[in-house]
Structures are given as structure tokens and as C-alpha cells.
Enzyme design. Structure first.
Site, PDB file in Angstrom:
ATOM      1  N   LYS A   1       0.855  -1.189   0.000  1.00 29.96           N
ATOM      2  CA  LYS A   1       0.000   0.000   0.000  1.00 29.96           C
ATOM      3  C   LYS A   1       0.886   1.232   0.000  1.00 29.96           C
ATOM      4  O   LYS A   1       1.262   1.733   1.055  1.00 29.96           O
ATOM      5  CB  LYS A   1      -0.920  -0.012   1.230  1.00 29.96           C
ATOM      6  CG  LYS A   1      -2.192  -0.823   1.014  1.00 29.96           C
ATOM      7  CD  LYS A   1      -3.103  -0.784   2.205  1.00 29.96           C
ATOM      8  CE  LYS A   1      -3.920   0.462   2.288  1.00 29.96           C
ATOM      9  NZ  LYS A   1      -5.026   0.552   1.345  1.00 29.96           N
TER      10      LYS A   1
HETATM   11  N1  PMP Z   1      -7.711  -3.057  -2.692  1.00 28.53           N
HETATM   12  C1  PMP Z   1      -7.331  -1.772  -2.557  1.00 28.53           C
HETATM   13  C2  PMP Z   1      -6.824  -1.037  -3.753  1.00 28.53           C
HETATM   14  C3  PMP Z   1      -7.437  -1.149  -1.300  1.00 28.53           C
HETATM   15  O1  PMP Z   1      -7.074   0.133  -1.162  1.00 28.53           O
HETATM   16  C4  PMP Z   1      -7.945  -1.859  -0.211  1.00 28.53           C
HETATM   17  C5  PMP Z   1      -8.075  -1.185   1.133  1.00 28.53           C
HETATM   18  N2  PMP Z   1      -6.912  -1.312   1.896  1.00 28.53           N
HETATM   19  C6  PMP Z   1      -8.332  -3.197  -0.400  1.00 28.53           C
HETATM   20  C7  PMP Z   1      -8.190  -3.755  -1.656  1.00 28.53           C
HETATM   21  C8  PMP Z   1      -8.842  -4.018   0.738  1.00 28.53           C
HETATM   22  O2  PMP Z   1      -7.810  -4.317   1.624  1.00 28.53           O
HETATM   23  P1  PMP Z   1      -8.095  -4.527   3.190  1.00 28.53           P
HETATM   24  O3  PMP Z   1      -9.154  -5.560   3.278  1.00 28.53           O
HETATM   25  O4  PMP Z   1      -6.786  -4.980   3.734  1.00 28.53           O
HETATM   26  O5  PMP Z   1      -8.531  -3.225   3.720  1.00 28.53           O
END
Ligand code: PMP
Length: 303
Positions: free
Chosen positions: A156
Site C-alpha cells: 500500500k
Molecule cells: N484493494 C485496494 C486497492 C485497497 O485500497 C484496499 C483497502 N486497503 C483493499 C483492496 C482491501 O484491503 P483490506 O481488506 O486490507 O482493507
């Protein structure tokens, strides 16, 4: 948004209005930062942060991948999060840790810049609206392709999110609630901030991480919750036509939780109401974060 009392910045709690950075912040100019999104839920036994260490570990992994020195350990960041929630008297919250190159240098190489670490926690309801969470949202496939893992490594990082922003703006300005992105090759990848699940002919499918999606912590949790409930989830590459004929579609994410999709482009999904597997995934997730499922207690970090 409603300000809170304090923000954690480099080891200290500072007043909301004083948590500022310089305009020459490297991360502002070049997107050299990594971040997380975490939720804390108020339940019968107190305030529980969902998979706190897993999120802080992912933050560390993102920092390593993008060569950003992060001097706080996973445990220190988790402790800072607890301290922050207590100081702001938040019983439920969205939590945003971020680590980025600060000021001190211009030019692309950030190695001489400072590194800033911060955690903010605030109230945030249903990301895609309460009505969307209940009855489903309308999604548009973006004309922008998901950036390839050949261009941006997994993790991220802040910079690559401009791709998500473009897709989200395109979808919302066309009257939809959210965007879905495909890879350059046309495989289904993910929403602008969510992972996708597809129910088709009795199977539950989700795109593999190799199709450019984040390995979401909610995604991993829902895969496990459904598997333990007797419903296997298969990771499989799909194209857009696999989606138009789907019986159910839903998004998962920390902010979005488990959100049904009732419309994709000009197609109604199923009968236009959330299907049985979507409802079951929502129920299992809600019970897990609400502390009602003993088997998943170790996902909850009580403050
Ligand atoms: N894909 C993207 C592009 C995201 O920004 C997120 C949010 N973090 C997710 C998927 C989902 O990830 P998570 O379940 O870890 O929040």
C-alpha cells in the site's frame, strides 16, 4: 470530517491542528509513502481493533518494499494505536497509519529526506453508504487499467493510489458508487479500494493477487470465514463477461467491510438484491469483528 483531539506523530500525541508537514514534503511531490487502513469496533466487551498486528506488519512490508526506513516496530505501532484510541475516547474508529518521506531534499532520490510516521483515528461510518451496505451499490468498470505489478510492487504505497482516484472519480461522476478496474490484459482486478468476490454457478471466486489486486486483510478473512463455513473460495482470473453473468458480486475492504454490488455497468446483478452467499459473508464478518465468534478471537485486539 470531524476533528479529534490528538494525532500520533513520531512517538508523540500532538493536537489535531498541529499535526502538520512542510509543503516540500517529498511524499507530497512524488507519492513516496506507505499507509494502512484499520478499523476498531465497539462491541459488548469493549473496543476491539481488527487484525491490528497484521495491518502493522503489512505496513512494515510495504515500507521495506518501497525502501522507506520505518523505525517503529509492529508492537510499537500497535501500542501507539491503543494509546491514540484511548486519548481520543474513540470506541469505534477508522485508523490511518502513514509513513512517508518528509522534507529536507528535492529531487527524486529521497535518501536524505526525513521520514515521518503518523497514526490518525476518527469516526467513519459505512464507506459506501449505509444504504449501499444494506442493499448493494452500483459499480462501473473503469476505462483506466489497473497499474501493473511490473510498474508498482505489491503493497500500500501512496503514489499508485492516483490510479484508484482516477477510476473512482470516473465512476462517481457518471453516477455510480464505485469503480472496478481491469488489468491491461483485461482481467478483473479490484475496486478502487476493495477486493471483489464473484458467485457464479454455485462457486465463489476471487481474482488472484497476480491480477494486480491487493491481498486485502478483509479478503483473507472472508476467504477463511467462508471456508470454515463449508464454502470454498477459488482464486481465479476472470474477464468482464464472467461478471455480467454472475449471480452475486460483493466487495471487501477495511473501509467497505462486506458491501453487496447490485448493479454492474448496465447489468443488474442477480435479481438486484444481495444474494445468500453475500449475506452470509456479511453476517460472518460482522460476527467476527463483533467478538461473537470464539474461533476468531485472536483477530481482535482489545484496547
Ligand atoms: N484493494 C485496494 C486497492 C485497497 O485500497 C484496499 C483497502 N486497503 C483493499 C483492496 C482491501 O484491503 P483490506 O481488506 O486490507 O482493507
Amino acid at each position: 470530517m470531524e476533528p479529534v483531539k490528538s494525532i500520533w506523530m513520531d512517538g508523540e500525541l500532538v493536537p489535531w491542528a498541529e499535526a502538520n508537514v512542510h509543503v516540500l514534503t517529498h511524499g507530497l511531490h512524488y507519492g513516496t509513502g506507505v499507509f494502512e487502513g484499520i478499523r476498531a469496533y465497539g462491541n459488548d466487551e469493549g473496543t476491539a481493533v481488527f487484525r491490528l498486528s497484521d495491518h502493522m506488519q503489512r505496513l512494515h512490508n510495504s515500507a521495506t518494499t518501497y525502501s522507506i526506513p520505518l523505525k517503529y516496530s509492529v508492537d510499537e505501532l500497535a501500542a501507539a494505536t491503543r494509546q491514540l484510541l484511548l486519548d481520543n475516547e474513540l470506541d469505534s474508529a477508522y485508523i490511518r497509519p502513514i509513513v512517508f518521506y518528509g522534507s529536507g531534499t528535492m529531487g527524486l532520490n529521497p535518501s536524505k529526506a526525513t521520514v515521518v510516521a503518523s497514526i490518525v483515528a476518527f469516526h467513519w461510518g459505512a464507506y459506501l453508504g449505509e444504504e449501499g451496505l444494506q442493499n448493494g451499490i452500483r459499480v462501473k468498470i473503469a476505462s483506466w487499467a489497473r497499474i501493473s505489478p511490473r510498474s508498482f510492487p505489491a503493497g500500500k504505497a501512496t503514489g499508485p493510489y492516483i490510479n484508484s482516484v482516477l477510476a473512482n472519480q470516473e465512476a462517481t461522476s457518471a453516477g455510480y458508487d464505485e469503480a472496478l478496474l481491469l488489468t491491461e490484459a483485461g482481467n478483473v482486478s479490484e475496486g478502487s479500494g476493495e477486493n471483489l468476490f464473484v458467485v457464479r454457478d454455485g462457486e465463489v471466486l476471487t481474482p488472484p493477487v497476480s491480477d494486480g489486486c491487493l491481498n486485502g486483510i478483509t479478503r483473507q478473512s472472508v476467504i477463511q470465514l467462508l471456508a470454515d463455513d463449508g464454502q470454498e473460495v477459488i482464486e481465479k482470473s476472470m474477464t468482464r463477461d464472467d461478471l455480467y453473468a454472475a449471480d452475486e458480486l460483493f466487495f471487501t475492504g477495511t473501509a467497505a467491510e462486506v458491501t453487496p454490488i447490485r448493479h454492474l455497468d448496465d447489468h443488474e446483478v442477480g435479481d438486484g438484491t444481495p444474494g445468500l452467499i453475500t449475506r452470509r459473508a456479511q453476517e460472518l464478518f460482522r460476527d467476527a469483528v463483533g467478538g461473537k465468534l470464539a474461533a476468531y478471537r485472536d483477530w481482535l485486539d482489545y484496547i
